[in-house]
Design a protein around this motif. Structure first.
Motif, short mmCIF file in Angstrom:
data_model
loop_
_atom_site.label_atom_id
_atom_site.label_comp_id
_atom_site.label_asym_id
_atom_site.label_seq_id
_atom_site.Cartn_x
_atom_site.Cartn_y
_atom_site.Cartn_z
N VAL A 13 0.84 -1.20 0.00
CA VAL A 13 0.00 0.00 0.00
C VAL A 13 0.87 1.25 0.00
O VAL A 13 0.65 2.18 -0.78
CB VAL A 13 -0.96 -0.01 1.20
N LEU A 14 1.87 1.30 0.85
CA LEU A 14 2.74 2.48 0.94
C LEU A 14 3.54 2.68 -0.35
O LEU A 14 3.73 3.81 -0.79
CB LEU A 14 3.66 2.39 2.15
N ALA A 15 3.98 1.58 -0.96
CA ALA A 15 4.71 1.70 -2.23
C ALA A 15 3.82 2.30 -3.32
O ALA A 15 4.27 3.11 -4.12
CB ALA A 15 5.24 0.34 -2.66
N ALA A 16 2.55 1.92 -3.32
CA ALA A 16 1.62 2.46 -4.32
C ALA A 16 1.40 3.95 -4.12
O ALA A 16 1.14 4.68 -5.07
CB ALA A 16 0.28 1.72 -4.23
N LEU A 17 1.51 4.41 -2.89
CA LEU A 17 1.25 5.82 -2.59
C LEU A 17 2.48 6.72 -2.65
O LEU A 17 2.36 7.93 -2.71
CB LEU A 17 0.64 5.94 -1.19
N LYS A 18 3.65 6.15 -2.65
CA LYS A 18 4.89 6.94 -2.58
C LYS A 18 4.98 8.01 -3.66
O LYS A 18 5.49 9.09 -3.42
CB LYS A 18 6.13 6.03 -2.68
N ARG A 19 4.49 7.73 -4.85
CA ARG A 19 4.63 8.68 -5.95
C ARG A 19 3.63 9.82 -5.89
O ARG A 19 3.86 10.88 -6.45
CB ARG A 19 4.49 7.94 -7.28
N THR A 20 2.48 9.62 -5.24
CA THR A 20 1.43 10.64 -5.29
C THR A 20 1.07 11.27 -3.95
O THR A 20 0.68 12.43 -3.91
CB THR A 20 0.14 10.06 -5.90
N ALA A 21 1.19 10.51 -2.89
CA ALA A 21 0.74 11.01 -1.59
C ALA A 21 1.77 11.94 -0.97
O ALA A 21 2.97 11.71 -1.06
CB ALA A 21 0.47 9.85 -0.64
N ARG A 22 1.28 12.99 -0.34
CA ARG A 22 2.19 13.90 0.37
C ARG A 22 2.81 13.21 1.57
O ARG A 22 3.98 13.40 1.86
CB ARG A 22 1.43 15.14 0.83
N ASP A 23 2.02 12.44 2.29
CA ASP A 23 2.52 11.74 3.47
C ASP A 23 1.84 10.38 3.56
O ASP A 23 0.86 10.22 4.28
CB ASP A 23 2.24 12.57 4.72
N PRO A 24 2.35 9.38 2.84
CA PRO A 24 1.70 8.08 2.81
C PRO A 24 1.70 7.37 4.16
O PRO A 24 0.90 6.47 4.38
CB PRO A 24 2.49 7.29 1.77
N ASP A 25 2.57 7.78 5.06
CA ASP A 25 2.64 7.13 6.36
C ASP A 25 1.46 7.47 7.26
O ASP A 25 1.35 6.94 8.36
CB ASP A 25 3.96 7.47 7.06
N THR A 26 0.58 8.37 6.82
CA THR A 26 -0.60 8.69 7.63
C THR A 26 -1.67 7.61 7.54
O THR A 26 -2.60 7.62 8.32
CB THR A 26 -1.22 10.04 7.22
N ILE A 27 -1.54 6.69 6.62
CA ILE A 27 -2.50 5.60 6.48
C ILE A 27 -2.10 4.46 7.40
O ILE A 27 -0.94 4.03 7.40
CB ILE A 27 -2.60 5.12 5.03
N THR A 28 -3.06 3.96 8.16
CA THR A 28 -2.84 2.79 9.00
C THR A 28 -3.37 1.57 8.27
O THR A 28 -4.51 1.57 7.79
CB THR A 28 -3.57 2.95 10.34
N VAL A 29 -2.54 0.55 8.17
CA VAL A 29 -2.92 -0.70 7.52
C VAL A 29 -2.88 -1.80 8.56
O VAL A 29 -1.84 -2.05 9.16
CB VAL A 29 -1.95 -1.04 6.35
N ARG A 30 -4.04 -2.43 8.80
CA ARG A 30 -4.11 -3.56 9.74
C ARG A 30 -4.65 -4.77 9.00
O ARG A 30 -5.41 -4.63 8.06
CB ARG A 30 -5.04 -3.25 10.91
N VAL A 31 -4.25 -5.94 9.46
CA VAL A 31 -4.74 -7.19 8.88
C VAL A 31 -5.36 -8.02 9.98
O VAL A 31 -4.75 -8.24 11.03
CB VAL A 31 -3.60 -7.98 8.19
N GLU A 32 -6.60 -8.45 9.75
CA GLU A 32 -7.28 -9.36 10.66
C GLU A 32 -7.75 -10.55 9.83
O GLU A 32 -8.68 -10.42 9.04
CB GLU A 32 -8.46 -8.67 11.34
N GLY A 33 -7.04 -11.65 9.96
CA GLY A 33 -7.35 -12.82 9.14
C GLY A 33 -7.04 -12.53 7.68
O GLY A 33 -5.91 -12.21 7.34
N ASP A 34 -8.06 -12.61 6.83
CA ASP A 34 -7.85 -12.32 5.41
C ASP A 34 -8.46 -10.97 5.02
O ASP A 34 -8.70 -10.69 3.86
CB ASP A 34 -8.41 -13.44 4.54
N THR A 35 -8.70 -10.12 6.04
CA THR A 35 -9.28 -8.79 5.81
C THR A 35 -8.25 -7.71 6.09
O THR A 35 -7.57 -7.75 7.11
CB THR A 35 -10.50 -8.57 6.73
N VAL A 36 -8.14 -6.75 5.18
CA VAL A 36 -7.24 -5.61 5.35
C VAL A 36 -8.10 -4.42 5.76
O VAL A 36 -9.13 -4.14 5.14
CB VAL A 36 -6.48 -5.29 4.05
N ILE A 37 -7.68 -3.72 6.81
CA ILE A 37 -8.40 -2.54 7.29
C ILE A 37 -7.51 -1.32 7.05
O ILE A 37 -6.38 -1.26 7.53
CB ILE A 37 -8.73 -2.67 8.79
#
Length: 72
Positions: A13-37
């Motif tokens: 997710v962060l690699a996809a945003l590196k080129r366009t997002a001002r601050d991609p680290d503001t997104i929180t990515v969590r995984v619960e089982g086979d679900t990404v939040i």
């Protein structure tokens, strides 16, 4: 069925945003089982779409819970 690893999903997710997002680290990515939040804020709806697509394209992901909000 491939298992979903939180570290792999977040990196994708962060690699996809590196080129366009001002601050991609503001997104929180969590995984619960086979679900990404995805949580917190993005500057543009395009960033939201990129994050969601990147999460869906990770092997083993069967659901994406998009809780991203547009920052004002």
């Amino acid at each position: 069925k491939p298992s979903v690893r939180s570290r792999d999903v977040k990196a994708k997710v962060l690699a996809a945003l590196k080129r366009t997002a001002r601050d991609p680290d503001t997104i929180t990515v969590r995984v619960e089982g086979d679900t990404v939040i995805l949580e917190r804020c993005v500057d543009l709806w395009r960033e939201r779409e990129l994050a969601e697509r990147a999460a869906w394209s990770t092997p083993g992901v069967h659901a994406v819970d998009d809780r991203l909000r547009l920052a004002w």
